[in-house]
Design an enzyme around this catalytic site. Sequence first.
Site, PDB file in Angstrom:
ATOM      1  N   ASP A  38       0.865  -1.161   0.000  1.00  0.00           N
ATOM      2  CA  ASP A  38       0.000   0.000   0.000  1.00  0.00           C
ATOM      3  C   ASP A  38       0.920   1.235   0.000  1.00  0.00           C
ATOM      4  O   ASP A  38       2.072   1.131   0.390  1.00  0.00           O
ATOM      5  CB  ASP A  38      -0.859  -0.082   1.277  1.00  0.00           C
ATOM      6  CG  ASP A  38      -1.383   1.249   1.732  1.00  0.00           C
ATOM      7  OD1 ASP A  38      -2.107   1.876   0.937  1.00  0.00           O
ATOM      8  OD2 ASP A  38      -1.071   1.672   2.863  1.00  0.00           O
ATOM      9  N   SER A  75     -14.215  14.720   8.043  1.00  0.00           N
ATOM     10  CA  SER A  75     -13.577  13.559   7.400  1.00  0.00           C
ATOM     11  C   SER A  75     -12.465  12.987   8.274  1.00  0.00           C
ATOM     12  O   SER A  75     -11.839  13.701   9.042  1.00  0.00           O
ATOM     13  CB  SER A  75     -13.002  13.981   6.043  1.00  0.00           C
ATOM     14  OG  SER A  75     -12.130  12.993   5.536  1.00  0.00           O
ATOM     15  N   GLY A 105     -12.812   7.533  -3.237  1.00  0.00           N
ATOM     16  CA  GLY A 105     -11.861   7.697  -4.341  1.00  0.00           C
ATOM     17  C   GLY A 105     -11.889   9.070  -4.989  1.00  0.00           C
ATOM     18  O   GLY A 105     -11.206   9.302  -5.985  1.00  0.00           O
ATOM     19  N   GLY A 107     -13.220  12.418  -2.933  1.00  0.00           N
ATOM     20  CA  GLY A 107     -13.092  13.533  -1.998  1.00  0.00           C
ATOM     21  C   GLY A 107     -14.320  13.708  -1.135  1.00  0.00           C
ATOM     22  O   GLY A 107     -14.985  12.733  -0.790  1.00  0.00           O
ATOM     23  N   GLY A 114     -24.233  28.690   3.373  1.00  0.00           N
ATOM     24  CA  GLY A 114     -25.183  28.606   2.263  1.00  0.00           C
ATOM     25  C   GLY A 114     -24.569  28.258   0.916  1.00  0.00           C
ATOM     26  O   GLY A 114     -25.228  28.337  -0.121  1.00  0.00           O
ATOM     27  N   ASP A 241      -7.205  -1.796   3.320  1.00  0.00           N
ATOM     28  CA  ASP A 241      -6.237  -2.821   2.927  1.00  0.00           C
ATOM     29  C   ASP A 241      -6.642  -4.203   3.441  1.00  0.00           C
ATOM     30  O   ASP A 241      -6.108  -5.220   2.974  1.00  0.00           O
ATOM     31  CB  ASP A 241      -4.835  -2.491   3.469  1.00  0.00           C
ATOM     32  CG  ASP A 241      -4.265  -1.228   2.869  1.00  0.00           C
ATOM     33  OD1 ASP A 241      -4.472  -1.018   1.657  1.00  0.00           O
ATOM     34  OD2 ASP A 241      -3.634  -0.446   3.604  1.00  0.00           O
TER      35      ASP A 241
HETATM   36  P1  ADP Z   1      -5.533   6.556  -0.669  1.00  0.00           P
HETATM   37  O1  ADP Z   1      -5.792   5.867   0.653  1.00  0.00           O
HETATM   38  O2  ADP Z   1      -4.491   5.853  -1.489  1.00  0.00           O
HETATM   39  O3  ADP Z   1      -5.311   8.036  -0.537  1.00  0.00           O
HETATM   40  P2  ADP Z   1      -8.346   6.908  -1.279  1.00  0.00           P
HETATM   41  O4  ADP Z   1      -9.233   5.966  -2.031  1.00  0.00           O
HETATM   42  O5  ADP Z   1      -8.621   7.160   0.148  1.00  0.00           O
HETATM   43  O6  ADP Z   1      -6.876   6.372  -1.542  1.00  0.00           O
HETATM   44  O7  ADP Z   1      -8.378   8.322  -2.015  1.00  0.00           O
HETATM   45  C1  ADP Z   1      -8.149   8.433  -3.399  1.00  0.00           C
HETATM   46  C2  ADP Z   1      -8.116   9.888  -3.794  1.00  0.00           C
HETATM   47  O8  ADP Z   1      -9.400  10.503  -3.545  1.00  0.00           O
HETATM   48  C3  ADP Z   1      -7.138  10.738  -3.003  1.00  0.00           C
HETATM   49  O9  ADP Z   1      -5.847  10.666  -3.534  1.00  0.00           O
HETATM   50  C4  ADP Z   1      -7.752  12.127  -3.148  1.00  0.00           C
HETATM   51  O10 ADP Z   1      -7.450  12.673  -4.408  1.00  0.00           O
HETATM   52  C5  ADP Z   1      -9.243  11.836  -3.098  1.00  0.00           C
HETATM   53  N1  ADP Z   1      -9.754  11.940  -1.722  1.00  0.00           N
HETATM   54  C6  ADP Z   1     -10.215  10.937  -0.938  1.00  0.00           C
HETATM   55  N2  ADP Z   1     -10.604  11.394   0.263  1.00  0.00           N
HETATM   56  C7  ADP Z   1     -10.386  12.738   0.261  1.00  0.00           C
HETATM   57  C8  ADP Z   1     -10.580  13.796   1.214  1.00  0.00           C
HETATM   58  N3  ADP Z   1     -11.085  13.585   2.436  1.00  0.00           N
HETATM   59  N4  ADP Z   1     -10.235  15.044   0.845  1.00  0.00           N
HETATM   60  C9  ADP Z   1      -9.718  15.280  -0.378  1.00  0.00           C
HETATM   61  N5  ADP Z   1      -9.510  14.347  -1.308  1.00  0.00           N
HETATM   62  C10 ADP Z   1      -9.838  13.084  -1.009  1.00  0.00           C
HETATM   63 MG    MG Z   2      -2.362   3.134   3.909  1.00  0.00          MG
END
Ligand code: ADP
Ligand code: MG
Length: 292
Positions: A38, A75, A105, A107, A114, A241
């Site tokens: 990972d 988050s 994947g 964000g 507002g 993972d």
């Molecule tokens: P990893 O654990 O490898 O970062 P994720 O699946 O958690 O993989 O996230 C993949 C992508 O999604 C990140 O690289 C980012 O671009 C976006 N992302 C995920 N969660 C967030 C968050 N809380 N804020 C901003 N971007 C996010």
């Molecule tokens: Mg990790």
Amino acid sequence: GTPTALMVGSGMGAERGILIRNGEAIQTLKDVNAIAFDKTGTITKGKPEVTDVIPLNGANEKDVFYYAATIENASEHPLAHAILEKANDEKINLGEVSGFNAIVGMGVEGYTDGERVLVGNRKLMRENKISYEHHEKELIKLEEEAKTAMLISKGDKLIGIIAVADPVKEDAKKAIEELERMGIKTAMITGDNKRTADAIGKKVGISHVISEVLPDGKVEEIKNLQREYDVVAMVGDGINDAPALKQSNVGIAIGTGTDIAIEAADITLVRGDLGDVISSIKLSKATFRKIK
Ligand code: ADP
Ligand code: MG
């Protein structure tokens, strides 16, 4: 016989912080042909820090951190932690958030003052028809520096870019080089974008980089590696993972990671050093040579 050898093996490992919960797995480890790692928290330290902010469309730096941190406050993602830490350093008071949603994947989204605010990658902006194409050059530059760039929008407009860097572990490069010297193929699996993932892969010498993988996709990637390399180990630390650690022939958890990963794994490296992956293989070889 085998049980005694296993006890010896476990005892030797425990001194190095290598905890073995499945004797069969440590026996399998001597025959491993490929190891998948990972990225975040396994190859890297897992503590991303904000390195750059680029305000856009009339916003200032403070606005960008205010909106991004207000939404990311809901988050648990390491990227969210990085933004919150920076907002805290800058003494920015956060707003109220409603309608928070994490999009796997991509964000996060939420409402504050507002306004609808998004923080995430290109995919998130594309899905929401927020134009970012004029800023590809800035994004590519950051990603080639091995940084993860996040886009922040308010309403229907982009207000900025925040980049974070997550340094690789001190011993990562040495460990990968030694594994390759031992004839073991190394791979990295990550949800992060291709350019950032490739840049990190290059830093540590991993040639096979699998990027932009959704959490559910890690199991499929392990199955692909098993078709090609037969005996495959997986090293990881995150909740997402765990299924891949179970699928692999030998699941190895990073002890500084989540309990869910540790429970799914056959072996735990308490210190989280990647050099201990090599120690584990050597332990397996030494232990099971003695039996014959
Ligand atoms: P990893 O654990 O490898 O970062 P994720 O699946 O958690 O993989 O996230 C993949 C992508 O999604 C990140 O690289 C980012 O671009 C976006 N992302 C995920 N969660 C967030 C968050 N809380 N804020 C901003 N971007 C996010
Ligand atoms: Mg990790």
